[in-house]
Scaffold this active site. Sequence first.
Site, mmCIF file in Angstrom:
data_model
loop_
_atom_site.group_PDB
_atom_site.id
_atom_site.type_symbol
_atom_site.label_atom_id
_atom_site.label_comp_id
_atom_site.label_asym_id
_atom_site.label_seq_id
_atom_site.Cartn_x
_atom_site.Cartn_y
_atom_site.Cartn_z
ATOM 1 N N LYS A 22 0.964 -1.199 0.063
ATOM 2 C CA LYS A 22 0.186 -0.125 0.086
ATOM 3 C C LYS A 22 0.729 1.279 -0.097
ATOM 4 O O LYS A 22 0.657 2.166 -0.661
ATOM 5 C CB LYS A 22 -0.970 0.010 1.437
ATOM 6 C CG LYS A 22 -1.602 1.314 1.599
ATOM 7 C CD LYS A 22 -2.552 1.366 2.639
ATOM 8 C CE LYS A 22 -1.809 1.626 3.989
ATOM 9 N NZ LYS A 22 -1.574 3.181 4.008
ATOM 10 N N ASN A 23 1.777 1.319 1.015
ATOM 11 C CA ASN A 23 2.515 2.545 1.116
ATOM 12 C C ASN A 23 3.475 2.857 -0.013
ATOM 13 O O ASN A 23 4.262 4.031 -0.114
ATOM 14 C CB ASN A 23 3.501 2.396 2.164
ATOM 15 C CG ASN A 23 2.640 2.817 3.573
ATOM 16 O OD1 ASN A 23 1.230 3.027 3.451
ATOM 17 N ND2 ASN A 23 2.988 2.564 4.770
ATOM 18 N N CYS A 126 -5.286 13.239 13.153
ATOM 19 C CA CYS A 126 -5.004 11.900 12.615
ATOM 20 C C CYS A 126 -4.755 11.190 14.150
ATOM 21 O O CYS A 126 -4.372 11.555 14.967
ATOM 22 C CB CYS A 126 -3.625 11.728 12.023
ATOM 23 S SG CYS A 126 -3.315 10.077 11.851
ATOM 24 N N ARG A 131 0.928 14.786 13.422
ATOM 25 C CA ARG A 131 1.693 14.446 12.253
ATOM 26 C C ARG A 131 1.338 15.812 11.256
ATOM 27 O O ARG A 131 0.548 16.035 10.389
ATOM 28 C CB ARG A 131 0.765 13.551 11.553
ATOM 29 C CG ARG A 131 0.816 12.130 11.937
ATOM 30 C CD ARG A 131 -0.001 10.988 11.255
ATOM 31 N NE ARG A 131 0.836 10.354 10.369
ATOM 32 C CZ ARG A 131 0.464 9.180 9.654
ATOM 33 N NH1 ARG A 131 -0.622 8.939 9.795
ATOM 34 N NH2 ARG A 131 1.356 8.656 8.921
ATOM 35 N N ASP A 317 5.177 0.540 12.034
ATOM 36 C CA ASP A 317 4.012 0.136 11.444
ATOM 37 C C ASP A 317 3.844 -1.412 11.760
ATOM 38 O O ASP A 317 3.132 -2.178 11.331
ATOM 39 C CB ASP A 317 3.928 0.207 9.950
ATOM 40 C CG ASP A 317 3.550 1.626 9.446
ATOM 41 O OD1 ASP A 317 3.177 2.374 10.186
ATOM 42 O OD2 ASP A 317 3.402 2.045 8.297
ATOM 43 N N ARG A 409 -8.507 -0.695 4.574
ATOM 44 C CA ARG A 409 -7.723 0.413 4.278
ATOM 45 C C ARG A 409 -6.059 -0.279 3.834
ATOM 46 O O ARG A 409 -5.613 0.177 2.835
ATOM 47 C CB ARG A 409 -7.404 1.414 5.386
ATOM 48 C CG ARG A 409 -8.588 2.352 5.468
ATOM 49 C CD ARG A 409 -8.074 3.359 6.450
ATOM 50 N NE ARG A 409 -6.629 3.924 5.985
ATOM 51 C CZ ARG A 409 -5.827 4.101 6.899
ATOM 52 N NH1 ARG A 409 -6.060 4.172 8.065
ATOM 53 N NH2 ARG A 409 -4.628 4.714 6.458
HETATM 54 C C1 UD1 Z 1 4.570 6.958 6.252
HETATM 55 C C2 UD1 Z 1 3.579 5.654 6.008
HETATM 56 C C3 UD1 Z 1 3.257 5.214 7.684
HETATM 57 C C4 UD1 Z 1 4.329 5.102 8.397
HETATM 58 C C5 UD1 Z 1 5.050 6.331 8.572
HETATM 59 C C6 UD1 Z 1 6.625 6.178 9.432
HETATM 60 C C7 UD1 Z 1 2.431 5.860 3.877
HETATM 61 C C8 UD1 Z 1 1.091 6.107 3.133
HETATM 62 N N1 UD1 Z 1 2.539 6.096 5.369
HETATM 63 O O1 UD1 Z 1 3.652 7.829 6.964
HETATM 64 O O2 UD1 Z 1 2.315 4.027 7.299
HETATM 65 O O3 UD1 Z 1 3.954 4.799 9.736
HETATM 66 O O4 UD1 Z 1 5.587 6.777 7.267
HETATM 67 O O5 UD1 Z 1 7.269 4.986 8.627
HETATM 68 O O6 UD1 Z 1 3.564 5.742 3.435
HETATM 69 N N2 UD1 Z 1 6.515 14.632 10.539
HETATM 70 C C9 UD1 Z 1 6.805 15.934 11.024
HETATM 71 N N3 UD1 Z 1 6.638 16.936 9.977
HETATM 72 C C10 UD1 Z 1 6.374 16.902 8.519
HETATM 73 C C11 UD1 Z 1 6.249 15.358 8.527
HETATM 74 C C12 UD1 Z 1 6.369 14.463 9.272
HETATM 75 O O7 UD1 Z 1 6.968 16.513 12.148
HETATM 76 O O8 UD1 Z 1 5.989 17.612 7.878
HETATM 77 C C13 UD1 Z 1 6.830 13.856 11.539
HETATM 78 C C14 UD1 Z 1 5.522 12.861 11.740
HETATM 79 O O9 UD1 Z 1 4.632 13.561 12.680
HETATM 80 C C15 UD1 Z 1 6.106 11.724 12.450
HETATM 81 C C16 UD1 Z 1 7.606 11.428 11.722
HETATM 82 O O10 UD1 Z 1 7.761 12.656 11.198
HETATM 83 O O11 UD1 Z 1 6.364 11.929 13.832
HETATM 84 C C17 UD1 Z 1 7.608 10.403 10.505
HETATM 85 O O12 UD1 Z 1 6.428 10.780 9.731
HETATM 86 P P1 UD1 Z 1 6.557 10.478 8.161
HETATM 87 O O13 UD1 Z 1 7.833 9.645 8.126
HETATM 88 O O14 UD1 Z 1 6.420 11.802 7.389
HETATM 89 O O15 UD1 Z 1 5.128 9.384 7.987
HETATM 90 P P2 UD1 Z 1 4.332 9.423 6.864
HETATM 91 O O16 UD1 Z 1 4.858 9.742 5.517
HETATM 92 O O17 UD1 Z 1 2.981 10.343 6.934
#
Ligand code: UD1
Length: 430
Positions: A22-23, A126, A131, A317, A409
């Site tokens: 999915k990711n 969320c 996030r 995850d 999902r």
């Molecule tokens: C992706 C995955 C999710 C997984 C996560 C971490 C998908 C669709 N989802 O989510 O399943 O759990 O990676 O491996 O691929 N953060 C900030 N600011 C930002 C962006 C992120 O502070 O602008 C923080 C987030 O709140 C979190 C951390 O960084 O604490 C990691 O998040 P991120 O790697 O961005 O996760 P996703 O890409 O949303």
Amino acid sequence: MDRIRIVGGNELAGTIPISGAKNAALPLMIASLLTDDTLTLENVPHLADVEQLIRILGNHGVDYSVNGRREKQQEGYSRTINFSARNIVDTTAPYELVSKMRASFWVIGPLLARMGEAKVSLPGGCAIGTRPVDLFLEGLQVLGAELDVDTGYVVAKTKNGRLVGNRYVFPKVSVGATHVLMMAASLAKGETVLENAAREPEIVNLAECLNAMGAKIHGAGTPTITIQGVEALSGARVRVIPDRIETGTYAMAVAMTGGDVVLEGARPDLLQSALDIIVETGAEITPTNEGIRVKRNGAGISPVDVTTAPFPAFPTDLQAQFMGLMTMANGKSRITETIFENRFMHVQELARLGAHITLSGQTAIVDGVAKLKGAPVMATDLRASVSLVIAGLAAEGETTVNRVYHLDRGFERLEEKLSGCGAVIERISG
Ligand code: UD1
């Protein structure tokens, strides 16, 4: 609302086919916005999140068609899908759509890079933490975007119609922000260097896809990614990698119930750190020609401490599923979550099955019990829900997991895959 009913206690034995990730599928689908040509993706899992993203992309003008003969592409199975964004008809991603799936915020990168403008709703709250999107915004600004946040929307524009390559050091590793900046920089003028980039296999899959479309990306899978911007991207045909989270989930299920299962199509290199931990708990793991064989016979489950961290470390995850496994270990384990705050909602539900877990900040201390007993449970996110399924398979008696839409999902044909290996599990509609 559908529920899943499980009667626990059976060992798992047989073969489970692993679906496309999915990711990985989601960012590859979003990459179709970068070209007016057709992007063909193979092995796209049939999941609610994929269907939702098809609707979101459709709103921007992306047409899709499912390839191949129907017998080969049965309903509910991974498929080959063509995506074609010949004309972008709308550069706005509205709140109603973005709020349903956080990853749809990622359209901001390709829309801005191709069209010079994008208006994308902030994703909103969320269940697993706040996030924020600050890294996306900072990174896009470094590439020359002018940004404004207005009534819940990010309004982005390029200065002279095109983003400009630059160096950006992520203050924190982010999978989503790495995807977006890689897509945006592919069409920028000049060179972009991303440092402290995410190294997840899904990042590598996206880089492979973009390169097949004519991008010039080096270093994906390492902390430094270099992108030479090109004028335009073309179509391509790319395969979605196998789902490492689904693989780890079923491996942990077998480690918990006992048995012998081949995870067909799984790739050990995508989740080596998790497999090493599962071996420490007492299961045997063998890479085979078909995928990965997981076996646990007789021996008890040993407690193992785990800390989640960005790839290649143990994935967040799989944290909930691992906690499920540890609830029946011979002793105490400590599970520390470092990626998301508030990702322990499964703790209360596992306790309903008889688990002993105490929380201390970002660490859960799990005191293994000899047996769990089935109960009605519900979960508030995808991975938490499946941890309850795993625990239900090992618990005595009947467990019903409510709010199945979370599972839909991210897990393709979950009941079918598990019942094919001897589990008593069924979906109850209504
Ligand atoms: C992706 C995955 C999710 C997984 C996560 C971490 C998908 C669709 N989802 O989510 O399943 O759990 O990676 O491996 O691929 N953060 C900030 N600011 C930002 C962006 C992120 O502070 O602008 C923080 C987030 O709140 C979190 C951390 O960084 O604490 C990691 O998040 P991120 O790697 O961005 O996760 P996703 O890409 O949303």
